[in-house]
Design a protein around this motif. Sequence first.
Motif, PDB file in Angstrom:
ATOM      1  N   SER A  36      22.514  47.433  47.536  1.00  0.00           N
ATOM      2  CA  SER A  36      21.131  47.830  47.057  1.00  0.00           C
ATOM      3  C   SER A  36      20.114  47.899  48.219  1.00  0.00           C
ATOM      4  CB  SER A  36      20.292  46.792  46.099  1.00  0.00           C
ATOM      5  OG  SER A  36      19.746  45.856  46.954  1.00  0.00           O
ATOM      6  N   GLY A  37      20.160  47.113  49.135  1.00  0.00           N
ATOM      7  CA  GLY A  37      19.246  47.255  50.169  1.00  0.00           C
ATOM      8  C   GLY A  37      17.715  46.956  49.664  1.00  0.00           C
ATOM      9  N   ILE A  38      17.345  46.591  48.671  1.00  0.00           N
ATOM     10  CA  ILE A  38      16.054  46.402  48.285  1.00  0.00           C
ATOM     11  C   ILE A  38      15.704  44.591  48.060  1.00  0.00           C
ATOM     12  CG2 ILE A  38      15.335  48.514  47.333  1.00  0.00           C
ATOM     13  CD1 ILE A  38      15.971  47.201  44.305  1.00  0.00           C
ATOM     14  N   ASP A  62       8.194  42.397  37.183  1.00  0.00           N
ATOM     15  CA  ASP A  62       8.119  43.548  36.427  1.00  0.00           C
ATOM     16  C   ASP A  62       8.465  45.017  37.132  1.00  0.00           C
ATOM     17  OD1 ASP A  62       8.269  43.168  33.933  1.00  0.00           O
ATOM     18  OD2 ASP A  62       6.120  43.028  33.501  1.00  0.00           O
ATOM     19  N   HIS A  63       8.932  44.986  38.196  1.00  0.00           N
ATOM     20  CA  HIS A  63       9.091  46.206  39.208  1.00  0.00           C
ATOM     21  C   HIS A  63      10.254  46.759  38.908  1.00  0.00           C
ATOM     22  CE1 HIS A  63       9.480  48.748  42.708  1.00  0.00           C
ATOM     23  NE2 HIS A  63       8.062  48.457  43.072  1.00  0.00           N
ATOM     24  N   GLY A  64      10.140  48.229  38.678  1.00  0.00           N
ATOM     25  CA  GLY A  64      11.002  49.132  38.156  1.00  0.00           C
ATOM     26  C   GLY A  64      12.327  49.453  38.758  1.00  0.00           C
ATOM     27  N   GLU A  65      12.124  49.015  40.247  1.00  0.00           N
ATOM     28  CA  GLU A  65      13.168  49.090  41.104  1.00  0.00           C
ATOM     29  C   GLU A  65      14.184  48.111  40.873  1.00  0.00           C
ATOM     30  OE1 GLU A  65      14.529  51.664  43.450  1.00  0.00           O
ATOM     31  OE2 GLU A  65      12.830  52.796  42.322  1.00  0.00           O
ATOM     32  N   ILE A  66      13.561  46.806  40.939  1.00  0.00           N
ATOM     33  CA  ILE A  66      14.580  45.554  40.567  1.00  0.00           C
ATOM     34  C   ILE A  66      15.047  45.724  39.272  1.00  0.00           C
ATOM     35  CG2 ILE A  66      14.427  43.030  40.177  1.00  0.00           C
ATOM     36  CD1 ILE A  66      13.890  44.117  43.360  1.00  0.00           C
ATOM     37  N   PHE A  98      18.010  53.909  30.214  1.00  0.00           N
ATOM     38  CA  PHE A  98      17.277  53.080  31.083  1.00  0.00           C
ATOM     39  C   PHE A  98      15.814  53.719  31.055  1.00  0.00           C
ATOM     40  CE2 PHE A  98      15.321  51.153  34.824  1.00  0.00           C
ATOM     41  CZ  PHE A  98      15.371  49.816  34.265  1.00  0.00           C
ATOM     42  N   SER A  99      14.737  53.025  30.719  1.00  0.00           N
ATOM     43  CA  SER A  99      13.421  53.613  30.786  1.00  0.00           C
ATOM     44  C   SER A  99      12.553  52.889  31.994  1.00  0.00           C
ATOM     45  CB  SER A  99      12.651  53.421  29.382  1.00  0.00           C
ATOM     46  OG  SER A  99      12.767  52.165  29.031  1.00  0.00           O
ATOM     47  N   GLY A 100      13.130  52.165  32.868  1.00  0.00           N
ATOM     48  CA  GLY A 100      12.356  51.520  33.990  1.00  0.00           C
ATOM     49  C   GLY A 100      12.121  49.905  33.679  1.00  0.00           C
ATOM     50  N   ASN A 101      12.074  49.478  32.598  1.00  0.00           N
ATOM     51  CA  ASN A 101      12.036  48.168  32.613  1.00  0.00           C
ATOM     52  C   ASN A 101      13.066  47.442  31.712  1.00  0.00           C
ATOM     53  OD1 ASN A 101      10.874  45.510  31.478  1.00  0.00           O
ATOM     54  ND2 ASN A 101       8.864  46.089  32.863  1.00  0.00           N
ATOM     55  N   VAL A 102      13.802  46.531  32.034  1.00  0.00           N
ATOM     56  CA  VAL A 102      15.042  45.892  31.358  1.00  0.00           C
ATOM     57  C   VAL A 102      14.344  45.108  29.787  1.00  0.00           C
ATOM     58  CG1 VAL A 102      16.677  45.986  32.756  1.00  0.00           C
ATOM     59  CG2 VAL A 102      15.250  43.969  32.482  1.00  0.00           C
ATOM     60  N   LYS A 103      13.035  44.885  29.880  1.00  0.00           N
ATOM     61  CA  LYS A 103      12.519  43.909  28.746  1.00  0.00           C
ATOM     62  C   LYS A 103      12.632  44.983  27.344  1.00  0.00           C
ATOM     63  CE  LYS A 103       8.933  41.214  31.062  1.00  0.00           C
ATOM     64  NZ  LYS A 103       7.781  41.167  31.515  1.00  0.00           N
ATOM     65  N   GLY A 104      13.138  44.294  26.400  1.00  0.00           N
ATOM     66  CA  GLY A 104      13.449  45.019  25.192  1.00  0.00           C
ATOM     67  C   GLY A 104      14.671  45.798  25.086  1.00  0.00           C
TER      68      GLY A 104
END
Length: 360
Positions: A36-38, A62-66, A98-104
């Motif tokens: 991943s590199g991040i 809550d970071h989108g990349e993570i 996937f919309s940017g956040n895995v919550k929900g």
Amino acid sequence: EKVSLSVIKADIGGFVGHSTVHPELVIKAKEELTKSGILIDFFVGTVGDDINLIMTHTLGVDHGEIHKLAWNTFLACTEVAKKLKLYGAGQDLLSDAFSGNVKGMGPGVAEMEFEERKSEPVIVFMADKTEPGAWNLPLYKMFADPFNTIGLVIDPKMHGGFLFEVHDLIHHKKVIFQCPEEIYDLLVFIGAPGHYCIKSVYTKEGEVAATSSTQRLNLMAGRYIGKDDPVCIVRCQNGLPAVGEALEPFAYPHLVAGWMRGSHVGPLMPVAMKDAVPSRFDGPPRAVALGFQLADGKLIGPQDFFADVSFNEARNTANQIANYVRRMGPFEPHRLPLNEMEYTTLPDVMKKLKDRFQEL
Ligand code: F6R
Ligand code: MG
Ligand code: MG
């Protein structure tokens, strides 16, 4: 610079049935996180049929990349799970987009950001065959009960107590309690762990000390897909509970909801990661505790705490409780009340029998 610790978990297929994670999924997850590199560092932990991605980075909570990295890792693992025809492949990934956040969206998330102290011991607790409220009792004991945590009495840095952030999982509200001042009020709520969950604990200065995953998969999906096997991060020492004070609550295997078909009450058994193979009646529910020292974000560890022989008695007690409650079979309170069960035949049976019910 602050460091972030993110633990994101999902069940993306069991080996065999719902018992464990197949080693090839762990290999795949490591591969994905490596390239991943991040991340500063990561560790892939497992408990029962759940993969737990333990990750450090500098991107904040809550970071989108993570979240995207975790989501894509779970997708890649799902491919492997499908190839091996593992049981329930991809079961916790509720959406294709996937919309940017895995919550929900299915996976469980516990994240915190903090200034790394001179020495930063943390414990990642991971459980299978239970729900987020399972941490209420141990978190209360760690941060509010002087019979568990002597530091509350004799450490000047802890004597002032802690703040508890509690979430109402049904009505989506939160409230913060000052402890010890408000412990009786706090207990009114957290004594109902299927409804109210301790989301986080803070020092009175507002520094994060513990945080848990609170998503309730059943309610999110609109139908019951599985208990949301929870994770919890606890920072330790030097004004926070000592490592041993954070582990001590698990010497008592308290009763939690989950186990077979997510519909039973049973003891939470502390075990080493290699022993987290819930088999008897798909259980009993398990907790694993992985300790790390952070060193500039590097995860030095893990130390697999419940491997210690000092938890043998807790395991014995858990097995005795399991023997005892199992004999109740389909009766409450071993079986959960009708409205909390993950599986039900009630509507169908009711429909079939509706003409036979007469007024009393
Ligand atoms: C509990 C759990 C298992 C399953 C059980 C039935 O959280 O995962 O106890 O509920 O094995 O599974 P299905 O309905 O998939 O046959
Ligand atoms: Mg499963
Ligand atoms: Mg599970």
